[in-house]
Design a protein around this motif. Structure first.
Motif, PDB file in Angstrom:
ATOM      1  N   MET A 208      -0.555   3.084 -11.003  1.00  0.00           N
ATOM      2  CA  MET A 208      -0.776   2.786  -9.654  1.00  0.00           C
ATOM      3  C   MET A 208      -1.064   1.244  -9.270  1.00  0.00           C
ATOM      4  O   MET A 208      -0.390   0.816  -8.141  1.00  0.00           O
ATOM      5  N   ALA A 209      -1.231   0.721 -10.375  1.00  0.00           N
ATOM      6  CA  ALA A 209      -1.110  -0.875 -10.272  1.00  0.00           C
ATOM      7  C   ALA A 209      -0.118  -1.328  -9.394  1.00  0.00           C
ATOM      8  O   ALA A 209       0.484  -2.604  -8.429  1.00  0.00           O
ATOM      9  N   ASP A 210       0.960  -0.901 -10.833  1.00  0.00           N
ATOM     10  CA  ASP A 210       2.545  -0.930 -10.044  1.00  0.00           C
ATOM     11  C   ASP A 210       2.880  -0.391  -8.846  1.00  0.00           C
ATOM     12  O   ASP A 210       3.750  -1.315  -8.073  1.00  0.00           O
ATOM     13  N   ALA A 211       2.620   0.371  -8.300  1.00  0.00           N
ATOM     14  CA  ALA A 211       3.147   1.522  -7.145  1.00  0.00           C
ATOM     15  C   ALA A 211       2.430   0.118  -5.735  1.00  0.00           C
ATOM     16  O   ALA A 211       3.581  -0.668  -4.871  1.00  0.00           O
ATOM     17  N   ILE A 212       1.666  -0.663  -6.254  1.00  0.00           N
ATOM     18  CA  ILE A 212       0.908  -1.128  -4.690  1.00  0.00           C
ATOM     19  C   ILE A 212       0.998  -2.449  -4.898  1.00  0.00           C
ATOM     20  O   ILE A 212       1.580  -3.506  -4.054  1.00  0.00           O
ATOM     21  N   ALA A 213       1.690  -2.869  -6.452  1.00  0.00           N
ATOM     22  CA  ALA A 213       2.407  -4.130  -6.573  1.00  0.00           C
ATOM     23  C   ALA A 213       3.409  -4.543  -6.319  1.00  0.00           C
ATOM     24  O   ALA A 213       3.787  -5.451  -5.556  1.00  0.00           O
ATOM     25  N   ALA A 214       4.450  -3.406  -5.730  1.00  0.00           N
ATOM     26  CA  ALA A 214       5.514  -3.148  -5.559  1.00  0.00           C
ATOM     27  C   ALA A 214       5.559  -3.271  -4.519  1.00  0.00           C
ATOM     28  O   ALA A 214       6.446  -3.286  -3.391  1.00  0.00           O
ATOM     29  N   GLN A 215       4.344  -3.198  -3.395  1.00  0.00           N
ATOM     30  CA  GLN A 215       4.804  -3.047  -1.857  1.00  0.00           C
ATOM     31  C   GLN A 215       3.869  -3.534  -1.581  1.00  0.00           C
ATOM     32  O   GLN A 215       4.414  -4.445  -0.553  1.00  0.00           O
ATOM     33  N   LEU A 216       3.070  -5.267  -2.691  1.00  0.00           N
ATOM     34  CA  LEU A 216       3.549  -6.111  -1.675  1.00  0.00           C
ATOM     35  C   LEU A 216       4.560  -7.076  -1.637  1.00  0.00           C
ATOM     36  O   LEU A 216       3.883  -8.636  -1.289  1.00  0.00           O
ATOM     37  N   THR A 217       4.486  -7.111  -3.044  1.00  0.00           N
ATOM     38  CA  THR A 217       6.374  -7.858  -3.094  1.00  0.00           C
ATOM     39  C   THR A 217       6.607  -8.474  -1.990  1.00  0.00           C
ATOM     40  O   THR A 217       6.957  -7.164  -0.653  1.00  0.00           O
TER      41      THR A 217
END
Length: 217
Positions: A208-217
Motif C-alpha cells: 500500500m505504501a508503494d501504491a501511495i508513493a506512486a500517486q505522490l510522484t
C-alpha cells in the motif's frame, strides 16, 4: 505415638524456685497483717508484674520503663526470700514492712497499666526500608524534539526511488492524507519523504505504501 516425657532439670529447678518464692511472699504478707486470701494474692501480684515486665523487654526491646518495673518486682521477690530467712522478726514486723506490703497493690496496678498501655518507642532503624516498585515510578516525559534541530542534525534521507507499478489501489482519502504527511515532512526537513518513512507514518503495508508513493510522484 505419644512422645516420651523426659524430665528437664531446668524446668524442675524453675518449679522449685517459683514455689519457694511464692511461699515466702505469702508468709511475708501474712506477717505484715494480710490474712486469708489477701496473703495468697500478694505473690500472684508480684509474679504477674515480673512476667509483664519481662515480656515487654523480650517483645519491644530494652527500655527504662520495662527495666524499672522488672527490678521493682525482682526486689520484692528477692526481699521476701531474704526477709523470711531470719533477717526480720516476722512476729513483730517493722512499720516500714507493713507500709510497703499495704501499698504494693496500688504500685503493682500502676506498673502493670504502664507496661500494658504505654506504646513502645520506634526509632528510625526499626522502620522497614521503603521499597519503590518499578511499576509505580512516574517518569517525566521527554520534551518533543525541535523540528529545526532535527532538520540540522538528522542526516538527509535517501532519495525516493521510482516505485514500480502499484499492485494495489490506494483509496483517495488515504492518498490525500499521505500527500499532507509528505508536505509536512518536506516543510520540516526540506527533503522528500522516503517510502519507509511514509509507511511508518501511515502505518500501512509495504504494498500500500508503494501504491501511495506512486500517486505522490
Amino acid at each position: 505415638m505419644n512422645p516420651k516425657i523426659r524430665p528437664d532439670a531446668v524446668l524442675i529447678q524453675a518449679v522449685i524456685a517459683g514455689a519457694l518464692s511464692f511461699a515466702h511472699l505469702h508468709d511475708l504478707a501474712y506477717a505484715a497483717g494480710q490474712t486469708g486470701w489477701k496473703a495468697w494474692a500478694y505473690p500472684i501480684s508480684v509474679d504477674l508484674l515480673l512476667v509483664a515486665a519481662w515480656r515487654r523487654l523480650r517483645n519491644d526491646g530494652p527500655s527504662r520503663l520495662a527495666w524499672c518495673w522488672f527490678l521493682i518486682a525482682l526486689v520484692a521477690s528477692l526481699g521476701a526470700n531474704v526477709a523470711t530467712a531470719g533477717f526480720l522478726d516476722l512476729a513483730h514486723p517493722p512499720a516500714w514492712l507493713r507500709f510497703g506490703v499495704a501499698g504494693w497493690p496500688a504500685l503493682a496496678f500502676l506498673g502493670g497499666t504502664l507496661l500494658t498501655h504505654t506504646p513502645a518507642r520506634t526509632t528510625s532503624t526499626d522502620r522497614a526500608p521503603e521499597v519503590t516498585s518499578s511499576a509505580t515510578v512516574t517518569r517525566t516525559p521527554e520534551p518533543a524534539p525541535d523540528p529545526e534541530q532535527i532538520a540540522v542534525s538528522a542526516p538527509a534521507p535517501a532519495a525516493l526511488p521510482e516505485p514500480p507499478a502499484p499492485a494495489v489501489e490506494a483509496p483517495p482519502a488515504l492518498v490525500a492524507h499521505a500527500r499532507k504527511v509528505a508536505d509536512d515532512h518536506r516543510a520540516q526537513t526540506g527533503q522528500r519523504i522516503d517510502i519507509d518513512t511514509l509507511r511508518t507514518r501511515l502505518n500501512v503495508p509495504p504494498a500500500m505504501a508503494d501504491a501511495i508513493a506512486a500517486q505522490l510522484t
